[in-house]
Design a protein around this motif. Structure first.
Motif, PDB file in Angstrom:
ATOM      1  N   ALA A   1      -2.819   4.450   7.235  1.00 46.37           N
ATOM      2  CA  ALA A   1      -2.808   4.823   5.825  1.00 46.37           C
ATOM      3  C   ALA A   1      -3.415   3.759   4.931  1.00 46.37           C
ATOM      4  O   ALA A   1      -3.552   3.973   3.723  1.00 46.37           O
ATOM      5  CB  ALA A   1      -1.367   5.100   5.377  1.00 46.37           C
ATOM      6  N   VAL A   2      -3.771   2.611   5.505  1.00 48.14           N
ATOM      7  CA  VAL A   2      -4.240   1.456   4.733  1.00 48.14           C
ATOM      8  C   VAL A   2      -5.760   1.371   4.794  1.00 48.14           C
ATOM      9  O   VAL A   2      -6.340   1.228   5.878  1.00 48.14           O
ATOM     10  CB  VAL A   2      -3.619   0.151   5.269  1.00 48.14           C
ATOM     11  CG1 VAL A   2      -4.144  -1.058   4.488  1.00 48.14           C
ATOM     12  CG2 VAL A   2      -2.092   0.225   5.201  1.00 48.14           C
TER      13      VAL A   2
ATOM     14  N   PHE B   1      -1.536  11.814   4.730  1.00 45.70           N
ATOM     15  CA  PHE B   1      -0.740  11.010   5.648  1.00 45.70           C
ATOM     16  C   PHE B   1       0.743  11.332   5.494  1.00 45.70           C
ATOM     17  O   PHE B   1       1.470  11.489   6.494  1.00 45.70           O
ATOM     18  CB  PHE B   1      -0.978   9.519   5.389  1.00 45.70           C
ATOM     19  CG  PHE B   1      -0.300   8.616   6.378  1.00 45.70           C
ATOM     20  CD1 PHE B   1      -0.962   8.179   7.511  1.00 45.70           C
ATOM     21  CD2 PHE B   1       1.014   8.200   6.183  1.00 45.70           C
ATOM     22  CE1 PHE B   1      -0.336   7.349   8.437  1.00 45.70           C
ATOM     23  CE2 PHE B   1       1.655   7.383   7.100  1.00 45.70           C
ATOM     24  CZ  PHE B   1       0.980   6.951   8.227  1.00 45.70           C
ATOM     25  N   ALA B   2       1.216  11.447   4.245  1.00 45.89           N
ATOM     26  CA  ALA B   2       2.635  11.739   4.012  1.00 45.89           C
ATOM     27  C   ALA B   2       3.015  13.093   4.591  1.00 45.89           C
ATOM     28  O   ALA B   2       4.100  13.267   5.159  1.00 45.89           O
ATOM     29  CB  ALA B   2       2.944  11.688   2.519  1.00 45.89           C
TER      30      ALA B   2
ATOM     31  N   ALA C   1      -4.734  -1.437  -1.135  1.00 41.39           N
ATOM     32  CA  ALA C   1      -3.852  -2.601  -1.215  1.00 41.39           C
ATOM     33  C   ALA C   1      -3.816  -3.104  -2.651  1.00 41.39           C
ATOM     34  O   ALA C   1      -4.838  -3.142  -3.343  1.00 41.39           O
ATOM     35  CB  ALA C   1      -4.357  -3.701  -0.286  1.00 41.39           C
ATOM     36  N   HIS C   2      -2.617  -3.512  -3.114  1.00 41.10           N
ATOM     37  CA  HIS C   2      -2.493  -3.972  -4.490  1.00 41.10           C
ATOM     38  C   HIS C   2      -1.281  -4.882  -4.661  1.00 41.10           C
ATOM     39  O   HIS C   2      -0.362  -4.882  -3.839  1.00 41.10           O
ATOM     40  CB  HIS C   2      -2.406  -2.797  -5.465  1.00 41.10           C
ATOM     41  CG  HIS C   2      -1.273  -1.848  -5.201  1.00 41.10           C
ATOM     42  ND1 HIS C   2      -1.325  -0.875  -4.220  1.00 41.10           N
ATOM     43  CD2 HIS C   2      -0.051  -1.703  -5.780  1.00 41.10           C
ATOM     44  CE1 HIS C   2      -0.201  -0.173  -4.213  1.00 41.10           C
ATOM     45  NE2 HIS C   2       0.595  -0.660  -5.147  1.00 41.10           N
TER      46      HIS C   2
ATOM     47  N   VAL D   1       0.862  -1.188   0.000  1.00 41.28           N
ATOM     48  CA  VAL D   1       0.000   0.000   0.000  1.00 41.28           C
ATOM     49  C   VAL D   1       0.892   1.228   0.000  1.00 41.28           C
ATOM     50  O   VAL D   1       2.008   1.200   0.543  1.00 41.28           O
ATOM     51  CB  VAL D   1      -0.902   0.034   1.263  1.00 41.28           C
ATOM     52  CG1 VAL D   1      -1.786   1.281   1.276  1.00 41.28           C
ATOM     53  CG2 VAL D   1      -1.748  -1.222   1.366  1.00 41.28           C
ATOM     54  N   HIS D   2       0.412   2.314  -0.602  1.00 39.46           N
ATOM     55  CA  HIS D   2       1.116   3.592  -0.556  1.00 39.46           C
ATOM     56  C   HIS D   2       0.256   4.626   0.172  1.00 39.46           C
ATOM     57  O   HIS D   2      -0.971   4.651   0.010  1.00 39.46           O
ATOM     58  CB  HIS D   2       1.422   4.095  -1.970  1.00 39.46           C
ATOM     59  CG  HIS D   2       2.122   3.086  -2.822  1.00 39.46           C
ATOM     60  ND1 HIS D   2       3.351   2.573  -2.500  1.00 39.46           N
ATOM     61  CD2 HIS D   2       1.756   2.500  -3.996  1.00 39.46           C
ATOM     62  CE1 HIS D   2       3.720   1.708  -3.438  1.00 39.46           C
ATOM     63  NE2 HIS D   2       2.767   1.648  -4.358  1.00 39.46           N
TER      64      HIS D   2
END
Length: 364
Positions: free
Chosen positions: A241-242, A122-123, A195-196, A116-117
């Motif tokens: 973040a997920v 969040f960043a 998610a990927h 996940v990114h």
């Protein structure tokens, strides 16, 4: 007789091959496209036009940074003249070398991990970074039956996900994700937080926000450890973040598009869903019999996918010849431009309205 000289514009710059060593196998289709020799079966990525480097190295490391065919770092060229390269001033809310985009070729001969990114919010709050990592895939080739895994097929309980992550239960994670069989010409948007994973057998061009921020839910199939899988924040923090909510088919339909890569058209064709536009853009430029409308001025990375021809500025006379497999960093100062000849060129650029959207925090 007039002695006026034609206007000389900033020129597209040829980029040297930039293969990246990684934990997973692949890279032969990149080498074939680029006309180079693969040095290892573990060179599955090439970073195109990158002015950011890989995260898993010492501060100041240069892995990932693109160079010209003369060996000059593109990052240094952009930082020295951002107005010419990106059409911005030296301070537009990020560093002067920021181009608003990262482009990769990715040739996976084995499945990539579930990961996940983070998004921009969040960043910004946890990593002091203006960008998250929304990304998109454009499929250049795929073995029959190859698929990508995108989002959860049903809501997952956060505590259960934590347990399955800690147990490295790959089968559980994949069984709870949407599986999308891919084909050449498919464009897929991957929103941050989703998610990927990618099956082996897929060759794609990836466009993304210019970061290397990944949260590994499945590190056991990589060379990373648990401690290297949570961005240094700890899983208790980073799992915020997920997304754990389902990505329904009705939403997936807006994240996937399909194009005929062999078509010749009289205008650049957008290859990604409209929802990608605020983050990045990707076009196919393949002139038909009546010529072609110009690509707008602005920084872009251009990959000659097939054929041969020239990048032709709308103003001035300094066209730049290309052949299949060549990659160019195109500065904003080149102005609007077209493609002549028989080639098909993929053109990637930052999102619509960049960098104003970044400075305003208008995208979340």
């Amino acid at each position: 007789m007039s002695t006026t000289q034609p206007t000389r514009l900033a020129q597209p710059t040829r980029l040297a091959p930039n293969l990246i060593e990684h934990f997973y196998r692949g890279g032969d289709r990149i080498a074939g496209l680029r006309g180079i020799e693969q040095q290892s079966e573990f060179q599955p990525e090439e970073w195109l036009g990158a002015t950011v480097s890989r995260a898993d190295q010492e501060p100041g490391g240069a892995i990932g940074l693109a160079r010209t065919v003369d060996g000059v770092l593109l990052r240094d060229l952009v930082a020295a003249d951002p107005e010419q390269w990106t059409g911005t001033g030296p301070d537009h809310g990020t560093d002067a070398a920021d181009t608003g985009i990262l482009v990769k070729l990715l040739d996976a001969r084995q499945r990539l991990p579930v990961h996940v990114h983070p998004d921009r919010a969040f960043a910004a709050s946890h990593l002091d970074c203006a960008y998250g990592k929304t990304e998109a895939w454009f499929i250049l080739d795929a073995e029959p039956g190859s698929a990508v895994h995108l989002g959860w097929s049903e809501d997952v309980d956060p505590d259960e996900l934590d347990r399955r992550r800690d147990a490295q239960d790959s089968e559980w994670m994949l069984s709870h994700m949407n599986r999308i069989v891919v084909e050449r010409g498919m464009g897929i948007l991957v929103p941050a937080g989703t998610a990927h994973a990618i099956d082996g057998g897929i060759f794609l061009a990836e466009v993304q926000e210019p970061t290397d921020l990944s949260i590994l839910l499945e590190w056991s199939v990589t060379t990373s450890t648990r401690d290297e899988s949570h961005l240094g924040l700890g899983f208790e923090t980073v799992m915020g973040a997920v997304s754990t909510t389902a990505l329904p088919q009705s939403e997936i339909e807006h994240l996937v598009v399909l194009h005929n890569l062999d078509a010749r058209t009289d205008a650049p064709v957008s290859l990604l869903p409209a929802a990608a536009d605020p983050y990045f853009q990707l076009f196919a430029v393949a002139p038909g019999t009546d010529g072609i409308a110009p690509v707008d001025a602005g920084f872009s990375v251009a990959l000659a996918l097939t054929g041969a021809g020239a990048l032709v500025p709308e103003v001035g006379t300094d066209a730049v010849d290309f052949s299949a497999g060549e990659v160019f960093a195109v500065p904003a100062g080149f102005g609007p431009w077209t493609v002549s000849g028989s080639g098909t060129v993929l053109v990637a650029g930052p999102g619509a309205g960049w960098p104003a959207t970044l400075a305003s925090g208008g995208i979340r």
